[in-house]
Design an enzyme around this catalytic site. Structure first.
Site, PDB file in Angstrom:
ATOM      1  N   ASN A   6       0.858  -1.191   0.000  1.00 48.37           N
ATOM      2  CA  ASN A   6       0.000   0.000   0.000  1.00 48.37           C
ATOM      3  C   ASN A   6       0.899   1.249   0.000  1.00 48.37           C
ATOM      4  O   ASN A   6       1.742   1.402   0.891  1.00 48.37           O
ATOM      5  CB  ASN A   6      -0.897  -0.050   1.249  1.00 48.37           C
ATOM      6  CG  ASN A   6      -1.823   1.135   1.349  1.00 48.37           C
ATOM      7  OD1 ASN A   6      -1.414   2.275   1.136  1.00 48.37           O
ATOM      8  ND2 ASN A   6      -3.069   0.885   1.689  1.00 48.37           N
ATOM      9  N   HIS A   9       0.901   5.914   2.274  1.00 50.49           N
ATOM     10  CA  HIS A   9       1.698   6.715   3.205  1.00 50.49           C
ATOM     11  C   HIS A   9       2.806   7.498   2.519  1.00 50.49           C
ATOM     12  O   HIS A   9       3.292   8.491   3.060  1.00 50.49           O
ATOM     13  CB  HIS A   9       2.267   5.841   4.321  1.00 50.49           C
ATOM     14  CG  HIS A   9       1.208   5.430   5.283  1.00 50.49           C
ATOM     15  ND1 HIS A   9       0.676   6.311   6.191  1.00 50.49           N
ATOM     16  CD2 HIS A   9       0.544   4.277   5.432  1.00 50.49           C
ATOM     17  CE1 HIS A   9      -0.262   5.697   6.885  1.00 50.49           C
ATOM     18  NE2 HIS A   9      -0.366   4.449   6.442  1.00 50.49           N
ATOM     19  N   HIS A  42      -5.617   3.763  -1.701  1.00 47.39           N
ATOM     20  CA  HIS A  42      -6.967   4.108  -1.233  1.00 47.39           C
ATOM     21  C   HIS A  42      -7.272   5.523  -1.683  1.00 47.39           C
ATOM     22  O   HIS A  42      -6.646   6.475  -1.209  1.00 47.39           O
ATOM     23  CB  HIS A  42      -6.978   3.995   0.307  1.00 47.39           C
ATOM     24  CG  HIS A  42      -8.326   4.232   0.929  1.00 47.39           C
ATOM     25  ND1 HIS A  42      -8.531   4.112   2.282  1.00 47.39           N
ATOM     26  CD2 HIS A  42      -9.521   4.579   0.400  1.00 47.39           C
ATOM     27  CE1 HIS A  42      -9.814   4.370   2.565  1.00 47.39           C
ATOM     28  NE2 HIS A  42     -10.432   4.670   1.438  1.00 47.39           N
ATOM     29  N   ARG A  44      -9.487   8.319  -1.227  1.00 46.34           N
ATOM     30  CA  ARG A  44     -10.505   8.739  -0.258  1.00 46.34           C
ATOM     31  C   ARG A  44     -11.301   9.902  -0.810  1.00 46.34           C
ATOM     32  O   ARG A  44     -10.806  10.661  -1.653  1.00 46.34           O
ATOM     33  CB  ARG A  44      -9.837   9.146   1.070  1.00 46.34           C
ATOM     34  CG  ARG A  44      -9.078   8.037   1.737  1.00 46.34           C
ATOM     35  CD  ARG A  44      -8.514   8.493   3.064  1.00 46.34           C
ATOM     36  NE  ARG A  44      -9.531   8.509   4.086  1.00 46.34           N
ATOM     37  CZ  ARG A  44      -9.656   7.583   5.037  1.00 46.34           C
ATOM     38  NH1 ARG A  44      -8.819   6.585   5.120  1.00 46.34           N
ATOM     39  NH2 ARG A  44     -10.629   7.671   5.928  1.00 46.34           N
ATOM     40  N   ARG A  48      -7.059  12.989   0.693  1.00 45.58           N
ATOM     41  CA  ARG A  48      -6.037  13.492   1.622  1.00 45.58           C
ATOM     42  C   ARG A  48      -4.642  12.940   1.327  1.00 45.58           C
ATOM     43  O   ARG A  48      -3.660  13.522   1.713  1.00 45.58           O
ATOM     44  CB  ARG A  48      -6.409  13.172   3.058  1.00 45.58           C
ATOM     45  CG  ARG A  48      -6.257  11.719   3.422  1.00 45.58           C
ATOM     46  CD  ARG A  48      -6.358  11.528   4.900  1.00 45.58           C
ATOM     47  NE  ARG A  48      -7.745  11.587   5.320  1.00 45.58           N
ATOM     48  CZ  ARG A  48      -8.230  10.856   6.314  1.00 45.58           C
ATOM     49  NH1 ARG A  48      -7.445  10.072   6.997  1.00 45.58           N
ATOM     50  NH2 ARG A  48      -9.499  10.910   6.632  1.00 45.58           N
ATOM     51  N   GLU A  69      -8.598   0.472  -3.070  1.00 47.05           N
ATOM     52  CA  GLU A  69      -9.425   0.516  -1.858  1.00 47.05           C
ATOM     53  C   GLU A  69     -10.327   1.720  -1.964  1.00 47.05           C
ATOM     54  O   GLU A  69      -9.862   2.818  -2.311  1.00 47.05           O
ATOM     55  CB  GLU A  69      -8.504   0.770  -0.664  1.00 47.05           C
ATOM     56  CG  GLU A  69      -8.357  -0.374   0.263  1.00 47.05           C
ATOM     57  CD  GLU A  69      -7.500   0.064   1.433  1.00 47.05           C
ATOM     58  OE1 GLU A  69      -7.874   1.009   2.144  1.00 47.05           O
ATOM     59  OE2 GLU A  69      -6.445  -0.540   1.595  1.00 47.05           O
ATOM     60  N   THR A 100      -8.501   3.467   8.115  1.00 46.19           N
ATOM     61  CA  THR A 100      -9.722   2.669   8.184  1.00 46.19           C
ATOM     62  C   THR A 100      -9.746   1.936   9.518  1.00 46.19           C
ATOM     63  O   THR A 100      -8.871   1.120   9.789  1.00 46.19           O
ATOM     64  CB  THR A 100      -9.746   1.661   7.006  1.00 46.19           C
ATOM     65  OG1 THR A 100      -9.392   2.362   5.825  1.00 46.19           O
ATOM     66  CG2 THR A 100     -11.107   1.049   6.847  1.00 46.19           C
ATOM     67  N   GLU A 150     -11.261  -9.301   2.781  1.00 41.56           N
ATOM     68  CA  GLU A 150      -9.973  -8.983   3.379  1.00 41.56           C
ATOM     69  C   GLU A 150     -10.229  -8.919   4.882  1.00 41.56           C
ATOM     70  O   GLU A 150     -11.019  -8.082   5.356  1.00 41.56           O
ATOM     71  CB  GLU A 150      -9.421  -7.639   2.889  1.00 41.56           C
ATOM     72  CG  GLU A 150      -8.075  -7.319   3.561  1.00 41.56           C
ATOM     73  CD  GLU A 150      -7.462  -6.001   3.106  1.00 41.56           C
ATOM     74  OE1 GLU A 150      -7.660  -5.590   1.952  1.00 41.56           O
ATOM     75  OE2 GLU A 150      -6.767  -5.375   3.940  1.00 41.56           O
ATOM     76  N   HIS A 190      -3.918  -4.717   7.638  1.00 45.33           N
ATOM     77  CA  HIS A 190      -4.069  -3.578   8.544  1.00 45.33           C
ATOM     78  C   HIS A 190      -3.227  -3.771   9.790  1.00 45.33           C
ATOM     79  O   HIS A 190      -3.425  -4.708  10.553  1.00 45.33           O
ATOM     80  CB  HIS A 190      -5.523  -3.310   8.955  1.00 45.33           C
ATOM     81  CG  HIS A 190      -5.744  -1.845   9.219  1.00 45.33           C
ATOM     82  ND1 HIS A 190      -5.295  -1.237  10.363  1.00 45.33           N
ATOM     83  CD2 HIS A 190      -6.323  -0.878   8.472  1.00 45.33           C
ATOM     84  CE1 HIS A 190      -5.606   0.040  10.302  1.00 45.33           C
ATOM     85  NE2 HIS A 190      -6.221   0.292   9.164  1.00 45.33           N
TER      86      HIS A 190
HETATM   87  N1  PXP Z   1      -6.079  -2.996   4.256  1.00 51.13           N
HETATM   88  C1  PXP Z   1      -6.968  -1.983   4.342  1.00 51.13           C
HETATM   89  C2  PXP Z   1      -8.379  -2.252   3.934  1.00 51.13           C
HETATM   90  C3  PXP Z   1      -6.570  -0.708   4.788  1.00 51.13           C
HETATM   91  O1  PXP Z   1      -7.486   0.282   4.865  1.00 51.13           O
HETATM   92  C4  PXP Z   1      -5.228  -0.482   5.108  1.00 51.13           C
HETATM   93  C5  PXP Z   1      -4.782   0.880   5.548  1.00 51.13           C
HETATM   94  O2  PXP Z   1      -4.811   1.751   4.490  1.00 51.13           O
HETATM   95  C6  PXP Z   1      -4.330  -1.562   4.991  1.00 51.13           C
HETATM   96  C7  PXP Z   1      -4.778  -2.802   4.583  1.00 51.13           C
HETATM   97  C8  PXP Z   1      -2.874  -1.404   5.295  1.00 51.13           C
HETATM   98  O3  PXP Z   1      -2.709  -1.105   6.626  1.00 51.13           O
HETATM   99  P1  PXP Z   1      -1.273  -0.647   7.148  1.00 51.13           P
HETATM  100  O4  PXP Z   1      -0.963   0.659   6.513  1.00 51.13           O
HETATM  101  O5  PXP Z   1      -1.486  -0.557   8.620  1.00 51.13           O
HETATM  102  O6  PXP Z   1      -0.310  -1.731   6.740  1.00 51.13           O
END
Ligand code: PXP
Length: 238
Positions: A6, A9, A42, A44, A48, A69, A100, A150, A190
């Site tokens: 992902n 960040h 994601h 949003r 953001r 996402e 999330t 998921e 997550h």
């Molecule tokens: N899965 C989903 C559905 C999420 O919303 C997120 C956070 O954006 C993640 C996985 C990844 O989480 P993390 O950034 O804590 O690894």
């Protein structure tokens, strides 16, 4: 097991200054070079972190697969159909949350989510529902016709003591088994990091993990490619 990285960040860091760097699109390329099986972002409602520009460029340049996402809103569904990711992961979205925080309440919206799933299927896009490891939610997910769930690993990842963590791990194991029995494919994610991910990699029904924050955090110290490579090794058990 597979790893999707992902890149939200990376965009969050860029937005701290509102410029062009660091670019989540570059991060996605490096993640692929380092062995990631897919890229997650994601989009949003408030844009953001990931912007429409990022999604467009990610779609054009990713060579593995794109997992978008999103909240199941009219606007996002339209964008997803235009973008055509390999997978859409539906998540609940609240403006004030930092990330999330919980899974979808599928039980309360089986009929709505079934319609959303079939709309995506009409366009040949697979759908995953982000759910807490709760039997009712998993059973309701199967009723919507979704391809995947998921499993939300946040409670497991944030557990304050070993006993709670073990209980949360067992819930994830049981729900992965249940989902599989109901014909769903299973992803998870997550809050996973380089240590707490290890027991999750041993769950046979889970196909893929979605990990962002821990990789980006480590990348600041060791570089993005190495941070991804290290996670790839752990997730694949090599
Ligand atoms: N899965 C989903 C559905 C999420 O919303 C997120 C956070 O954006 C993640 C996985 C990844 O989480 P993390 O950034 O804590 O690894």
């Amino acid at each position: 097991m597979k790893l999707s990285v992902n890149v939200d960040h990376v965009a969050t860091l860029r937005e701290a200054r509102g410029g062009l760097e660091p670019d989540p699109v570059t991060a996605a390329h490096i993640a692929e070079i380092a062995g990631a099986d897919g890229i997650v972002c994601h989009l949003r409602e408030d844009r953001r972190h990931i912007k429409d520009r990022d999604l467009k460029l990610l779609r054009e340049t990713i060579k593995t697969k794109l997992d978008l996402e999103m909240a199941a809103t009219e606007e996002m569904i339209k964008i997803a159909i235009q973008t055509h990711p390999e997978l859409v992961t539906l998540v609940p979205e609240r403006r004030l949350e930092r990330t999330t925080e919980r899974g979808l309440n599928v039980v309360e919206q089986v009929s709505f989510l079934s319609d959303v799933v079939s709309e995506f299927h009409k366009h040949n896009i697979k759908v995953s529902l982000f759910v807490d490891p709760i039997p009712d939610q998993v059973e309701a997910s199967a009723k919507t016709g979704a391809d995947f769930i998921e499993i939300h690993t946040g409670e497991y990842a944030n557990a304050k003591d070993e006993k709670t963590q073990l209980e949360e791990l067992n819930k994830i194991k049981e729900m992965a088994k249940l989902a599989h029995q109901l014909g769903l494919r299973v992803n998870a994610g997550h809050g996973l990091n380089y240590l707490n991910v290890i027991p999750i990699t041993k769950i046979p029904e889970i196909e893929e993990l979605s990990i962002g924050h821990a990789i980006v955090a480590r990348a600041i110290f060791v570089g993005f490619e190495r941070a991804v490579r290290e996670m790839v090794k752990i997730v694949k058990g090599i």
